[in-house]
Design an enzyme around this catalytic site. Structure first.
Site, PDB file in Angstrom:
ATOM      1  CD  GLU A  29      -3.159  -1.157   2.344  1.00 21.56           C
ATOM      2  OE1 GLU A  29      -3.013  -0.182   2.809  1.00 21.56           O
ATOM      3  OE2 GLU A  29      -3.882  -1.819   2.046  1.00 21.56           O
TER       4      GLU A  29
ATOM      5  CD  GLU B 283      -4.193  -5.871   3.156  1.00 13.87           C
ATOM      6  OE1 GLU B 283      -4.733  -5.038   3.496  1.00 13.87           O
ATOM      7  OE2 GLU B 283      -2.919  -5.860   3.429  1.00 13.87           O
TER       8      GLU B 283
END
Ligand code: GCO
Length: 441
Positions: free
Chosen positions: A168, A352
């Protein structure tokens, strides 16, 4: 409650997995792990709920055999985990034999259970001595990260199924250096711009180091958030487009197209490091797959503040314990638009997806029907995208265990397995049992 589809609705080689990260579960008080900028951030009053930190976390450092049994028993094919830079190199530069040995044991324990190890090299635990040198603001981080990548992957690379350098990049850069919600907690546009660029440069350097070591199946993990204009005014649409450029397109476009989106450069270009355009050859190092983390959307309105002149407003959809709107269509939108605009035939993985909910154990189990419904609705969108031809190869639930949810401490529970943070007892929730039933059929 159970799922509305069968395991056999997915192709035989579709990977089901679950994901965790080092600092959130391992316990950094053990095994010679070094201090991280998260320890410093949490020790500063007001940053983290109850000033909680990851010194013990879920004690996965000692309990990993039991935790990996849970991953195997659910029927997962793969386990996405992260390697802590501060455990491998406590000062950021010098290897810690105890840390390397730990990840060696952890890897072998996955393989013994038939699980595919899917590693992430950086899930946010920057060693404090590197933060002292400016961390992600300092261009040298690309060299430091390349050295770390070489050290850990020379040891483990032969046994990894897949590796991604950085979890991320938006969180590493924007959330942590512009919004100040994560370590190091800066609110500084110049720091943010430099971190936005150095995080991608470091990603590219790590890919090159791993290619040189002969590793295959290398990818990236981006978090995406669907931007919805708060109303249909041109000003709201422009604000949502700026949000989308900063959050989503900066990273995808940098890695897959070799340039940054104009709506983000409008504000960030004056603050980028010298000769930033020269780094795209490294940033664009070819990948074997692209991972998307997806949780929610945001409703965006214009704001009279300086650039990016926007704010998030409350949306109408049902929300999770995080206050995040539940918007499964966003996952379909991102899978189709990412394939169309950026990745083409490259395999996509959902690295995710999951939700926090406030369930607590009652006699007879931990009931989280809302999590089953959430996963069901999102997996339905994955199937829809696959039917439309998007090459999706896998799906990882965040997360195996309730864990350290960063600035929200241990309060927000994302696990398929409940953790009692006093006794550290693990108790599978009904979502874990429903997945077990789905995956073992
Ligand atoms: C993230 C991180 C996780 C979080 C999860 C829920 O992707 O943001 O990978 O560390 O815990 O996303 O916020």
């Amino acid at each position: 409650m159970s799922f509305s589809f069968q395991h056999s609705d997915f192709p035989d080689d579709f990977l089901f997995g679950t994901a965790t990260s080092a600092y959130q579960i391992e316990g950094h008080g053990f095994g010679g792990a070094g201090r991280t900028h998260w320890d410093d951030f949490a020790a500063t009053p007001g940053n983290v709920v109850r000033a909680e930190h990851g010194q013990r976390a879920c004690d996965h450092y000692h309990r990993y055999p039991q935790d990996l049994d849970l991953v195997r028993d659910a029927g997962f094919d793969a386990y996405r985990f992260s390697l802590s830079w501060a455990r491998v190199m406590p000062d950021g530069r010098t290897p810690n034999p105890e840390g390397l040995d730990f990840y060696d044991r952890l890897t072998d324990a996955m393989l013994e259970r038939g699980l595919k190890p899917c590693a992430t090299l950086y899930h946010w635990e920057l060693p404090s001595p590197l933060a002292d040198l400016g961390g992600w603001r300092n261009r040298d981080i690309a060299d430091w990260f390349a050295d770390y990548t070489h050290t850990i992957m020379s040891r483990l690379g032969d046994r990894m199924y897949s590796v991604a350098p950085i979890n991320e990049p938006w969180c590493v850069a924007w959330l942590s250096h512009f919004l100040g919600h994560h370590a190091p907690g800066l609110r500084d546009i110049r720091a943010a711009a430099r971190a936005m660029h150095h995080v991608l440069l470091s990603h590219g350097r790590a890919i090159q180091v791993m290619r040189d070591l002969g590793l295959t199946n290398l990818g990236s993990v981006f978090n995406l958030e669907w931007a919805t204009p708060a109303d249909d005014s041109p000003a709201a649409q422009a604000a949502a487009a700026r949000y989308d450029a900063i959050y989503n397109h900066w990273f995808l476009s940098g890695v897959f197209k070799g340039h940054y989106p104009a709506q983000a450069l409008d504000g960030l270009e004056p603050h980028l490091p010298a000769n930033w355009q020269d780094d795209f050859t490294t940033i664009q190092s070819p990948l074997d797959w692209c991972g998307l983390n997806y949780y929610t959307r945001k409703c965006i309105a214009p704001d009279p503040s300086p650039w990016p002149a926007l704010r998030e407003v409350d949306g109408p959809l049902p929300k999770t314990q995080m206050g995040w709107e539940i918007y499964p269509e966003g996952l379909y939108n991102f899978l189709t638009s990412t394939a169309k605009t950026y990745t083409g035939d490259l395999p996509l993985l959902i690295t995710e997806n999951g939700m926090a909910s406030a369930e607590s154990p009652i006699s007879g189990g931990v009931h989280d029907p809302e999590r089953i419904a959430f996963l069901d609705a999102h997996l339905a969108q994955v199937l829809r995208a696959m039917r439309d031809g998007v090459p999706v190869q896998g799906y990882f639930v965040w997360s195996l265990l309730d864990n350290y949810e960063w600035a929200l401490g241990y309060e927000k529970r994302f696990g398929l397995v409940h953790v009692d943070f006093e006794t550290l007892e693990r108790q599978p929730k009904s979502s874990y049992l429903a997945l077990t039933e789905l995956l073992n059929r």
